[in-house]
Design a protein around this motif. Sequence first.
Motif, short mmCIF file in Angstrom:
data_model
loop_
_atom_site.label_atom_id
_atom_site.label_comp_id
_atom_site.label_asym_id
_atom_site.label_seq_id
_atom_site.Cartn_x
_atom_site.Cartn_y
_atom_site.Cartn_z
N LEU A 16 0.83 -1.20 0.00
CA LEU A 16 0.00 0.00 0.00
C LEU A 16 0.87 1.25 0.00
N MET A 17 1.92 1.25 0.81
CA MET A 17 2.81 2.40 0.87
C MET A 17 3.57 2.56 -0.44
N SER A 18 3.93 1.46 -1.04
CA SER A 18 4.65 1.51 -2.32
C SER A 18 3.78 2.06 -3.44
N ASN A 19 2.50 1.68 -3.42
CA ASN A 19 1.57 2.15 -4.46
C ASN A 19 1.19 3.61 -4.31
N GLY A 20 1.20 4.12 -3.09
CA GLY A 20 0.75 5.49 -2.86
C GLY A 20 -0.75 5.54 -2.64
N ILE A 21 -1.50 4.98 -3.55
CA ILE A 21 -2.96 4.89 -3.42
C ILE A 21 -3.41 3.64 -4.15
N THR A 22 -4.40 2.95 -3.57
CA THR A 22 -4.87 1.68 -4.13
C THR A 22 -6.38 1.69 -4.23
N GLU A 23 -6.90 1.39 -5.41
CA GLU A 23 -8.35 1.35 -5.62
C GLU A 23 -8.95 0.19 -4.83
N GLY A 24 -10.21 0.33 -4.42
CA GLY A 24 -10.85 -0.60 -3.51
C GLY A 24 -10.80 -2.05 -3.94
N SER A 25 -11.12 -2.33 -5.21
CA SER A 25 -11.12 -3.72 -5.69
C SER A 25 -9.72 -4.30 -5.67
N ASP A 73 -15.91 9.10 -9.76
CA ASP A 73 -16.82 7.97 -9.96
C ASP A 73 -17.32 7.33 -8.69
N GLY A 74 -16.91 7.82 -7.52
CA GLY A 74 -17.42 7.31 -6.26
C GLY A 74 -16.75 6.02 -5.78
N ARG A 75 -15.73 5.54 -6.49
CA ARG A 75 -15.07 4.29 -6.08
C ARG A 75 -14.17 4.54 -4.87
N ALA A 76 -14.10 3.54 -3.99
CA ALA A 76 -13.28 3.64 -2.78
C ALA A 76 -11.80 3.49 -3.13
N HIS A 77 -10.95 4.17 -2.37
CA HIS A 77 -9.50 4.05 -2.50
C HIS A 77 -8.90 4.03 -1.10
N TYR A 78 -7.72 3.44 -0.98
CA TYR A 78 -7.02 3.36 0.30
C TYR A 78 -5.63 3.96 0.16
N ALA A 79 -5.19 4.66 1.21
CA ALA A 79 -3.86 5.24 1.22
C ALA A 79 -3.37 5.38 2.65
N VAL A 80 -2.06 5.32 2.83
CA VAL A 80 -1.45 5.55 4.14
C VAL A 80 -1.19 7.04 4.29
N VAL A 81 -1.70 7.64 5.35
CA VAL A 81 -1.58 9.09 5.53
C VAL A 81 -1.00 9.41 6.89
N ASN A 82 -0.47 10.62 6.99
CA ASN A 82 0.06 11.16 8.24
C ASN A 82 -1.04 11.92 8.96
N LEU A 83 -1.23 11.64 10.25
CA LEU A 83 -2.30 12.29 11.01
C LEU A 83 -1.80 13.36 11.96
N ALA A 84 -0.51 13.45 12.17
CA ALA A 84 0.03 14.33 13.20
C ALA A 84 -0.04 15.79 12.79
N GLU A 85 -0.11 16.67 13.80
CA GLU A 85 -0.21 18.10 13.56
C GLU A 85 1.08 18.84 13.93
N THR A 86 2.05 18.15 14.54
CA THR A 86 3.26 18.84 14.94
C THR A 86 4.13 19.14 13.74
#
Length: 213
Positions: A16-25, A73-86
Amino acid sequence: MAAQMTNAHRRFLQVLMSNGITEGSEARKLHQHCCETDKVYYAHDKLDDFIGTINSHLQPLFMQIRKGISEDDGRAHYAVVNLAETEVTKMASDYTEIELELFRKTKNGEYTLHTRCIIEMEQYILSNYQDVARKCNICHSLAIQSQVCESCGIGMHLPCVRKYFRGQTEPRCPKCNEFWSCDTPVFFTGVNRMGSQTYHRAPLLALDDASKT
């Protein structure tokens, strides 16, 4: 106590991290592949639980596998993101300080962002453009390409509008129940004789530089 990470979870996260973003299917196929390769229990409807296990171990790192939808198109995607605010942990983002500054200073206009960018930048946009940025009333994700109720001001993604009002002859706002005055968007409907695809899009969210300091 968080469930134990297996090699299947690690393999899934790495890809997932290598792809950057991955479509749901593709994410569902990857889930099955990782479980079968590393001989871990697999169930086709347990992807969210599988990702939840990974997220519980990413939490101390202020990272998360987040699900977003394509505003095209409304299709789901998954990605690893940073949540921190510092300031330090913001460096884990794919965007440099210069790029963030450019984003912050962008002038009035209409914008469309890639799904990966929306997933990654959602927290930033909602924090820095509180006067104009809104979440979709249906899926509760950041809505850039959206329609807005003229009565109560809620917004909905174009794909969410299309799905919510499907089959309704007199669409009404899901919050205030007033008539929804915007045209219901129509997405890809086929290919005509000239080979052209037909789409309809509503006005995009305008991000101004009101938050510029």
